[in-house]
Motif scaffolding. Structure first.
Motif, PDB file in Angstrom:
ATOM      1  N   LEU A  56      27.926  41.465   3.090  1.00 54.07           N
ATOM      2  CA  LEU A  56      27.088  41.342   4.294  1.00 54.07           C
ATOM      3  C   LEU A  56      27.499  42.380   5.334  1.00 54.07           C
ATOM      4  N   GLY A  57      28.798  42.545   5.530  1.00 59.52           N
ATOM      5  CA  GLY A  57      29.274  43.553   6.479  1.00 59.52           C
ATOM      6  C   GLY A  57      28.794  44.938   6.118  1.00 59.52           C
ATOM      7  N   TYR A  58      28.805  45.223   4.822  1.00 57.95           N
ATOM      8  CA  TYR A  58      28.345  46.509   4.308  1.00 57.95           C
ATOM      9  C   TYR A  58      26.852  46.700   4.578  1.00 57.95           C
ATOM     10  N   PHE A  59      26.033  45.718   4.208  1.00 64.83           N
ATOM     11  CA  PHE A  59      24.587  45.830   4.411  1.00 64.83           C
ATOM     12  C   PHE A  59      24.224  45.824   5.894  1.00 64.83           C
ATOM     13  N   LEU A  60      24.932  45.023   6.690  1.00 61.27           N
ATOM     14  CA  LEU A  60      24.670  44.982   8.123  1.00 61.27           C
ATOM     15  C   LEU A  60      24.899  46.350   8.764  1.00 61.27           C
ATOM     16  N   ARG A  61      25.918  47.063   8.309  1.00 62.70           N
ATOM     17  CA  ARG A  61      26.139  48.424   8.817  1.00 62.70           C
ATOM     18  C   ARG A  61      24.950  49.303   8.486  1.00 62.70           C
ATOM     19  N   ILE A  62      24.469  49.207   7.257  1.00 55.41           N
ATOM     20  CA  ILE A  62      23.367  50.065   6.818  1.00 55.41           C
ATOM     21  C   ILE A  62      22.117  49.858   7.670  1.00 55.41           C
ATOM     22  N   VAL A  63      21.857  48.625   8.101  1.00 56.77           N
ATOM     23  CA  VAL A  63      20.674  48.372   8.937  1.00 56.77           C
ATOM     24  C   VAL A  63      20.989  48.511  10.427  1.00 56.77           C
ATOM     25  N   GLY A  64      22.214  48.886  10.776  1.00 53.60           N
ATOM     26  CA  GLY A  64      22.553  49.180  12.154  1.00 53.60           C
ATOM     27  C   GLY A  64      23.051  48.007  12.974  1.00 53.60           C
ATOM     28  N   GLU A  65      23.320  46.879  12.332  1.00 54.00           N
ATOM     29  CA  GLU A  65      23.856  45.698  13.036  1.00 54.00           C
ATOM     30  C   GLU A  65      25.384  45.767  13.010  1.00 54.00           C
ATOM     31  N   LEU A  66      25.933  46.658  13.835  1.00 57.25           N
ATOM     32  CA  LEU A  66      27.346  47.003  13.732  1.00 57.25           C
ATOM     33  C   LEU A  66      28.281  45.894  14.231  1.00 57.25           C
ATOM     34  N   GLU A  67      27.907  45.205  15.276  1.00 56.79           N
ATOM     35  CA  GLU A  67      28.752  44.128  15.780  1.00 56.79           C
ATOM     36  C   GLU A  67      28.875  43.003  14.747  1.00 56.79           C
TER      37      GLU A  67
END
Length: 188
Positions: A56-67
């Motif tokens: 999830l952390g990996y995919f969240l970065r890809i979509v720009g949800e960095l926090e």
């Protein structure tokens, strides 16, 4: 559960800035919601919880949800630490450093990448990560417009990946070298 069990398109390509771009952002978002719903069922072992929080952390970065990416990666690292799974900790610290890089928190990304680089270069338990560490250190340097340093890392990654023979990884390093050379030739 495996990535292939997610009923949404979680694939991505690499853009000209060497960052992952979802093939379908909406599909990836739905896939992340699916993973979160699965995690709420409590049918997962601690190892699986660590794995899926890391993904999830990996995919969240890809979509720009960095926090939110940072939060999920810290959760994964904590669980892997509790399980004494240092390989899992290493993988998710690499992902966390990448999140900080995208967030332009370079003091943090540089620190983590340097720690991981030292470990991968000196500890035989982590040498199989070395091509990934070189590649991601190169991307970190690339984002900071330190193209000679980035190029050096990409070339080291390519050398190791050529020995491994993984054509997809070789292509990623070759594309990164090409992007770096282009920036070096057109720098003012």
């Amino acid at each position: 559960m495996k990535i292939s069990d997610i009923p949404y398109n979680m694939k991505f390509i690499f853009g000209p800035n060497l960052r992952e771009v979802p093939v379908s952002k909406i599909q990836m978002l739905h896939g992340m919601i699916y993973i979160m719903e699965q995690l709420k069922t409590n049918d997962f072992s601690d190892d699986e919880k660590a794995k899926w929080n890391g993904m999830l952390g990996y995919f969240l970065r890809i979509v720009g949800e960095l926090e939110e990416s940072e939060k999920r990666l810290h959760t994964s690292i904590e669980i892997y630490n509790d399980l004494d799974n240092q390989q899992g900790v290493f993988t998710n610290k690499l992902r966390l450093a990448h999140t900080y890089q995208w967030w332009t928190k370079y003091e943090l990304s540089n620190q983590i990448f340097n720690e991981l680089l030292e470990k991968a270069e000196t500890d035989s338990d982590y040498t199989h990560f070395l091509d990934f560490v070189y590649q991601h250190c190169g991307k970190n340097e690339f984002d900071q417009k330190r193209f000679p340093e980035a190029l050096s890392f990409f070339e080291k990654a390519l050398e190791l990946r050529s020995e491994k023979g993984d054509q997809e990884l070789i292509s990623q390093s070759e594309s990164a070298i090409e992007a770096c050379n282009y920036r070096l030739e057109h720098q003012k």
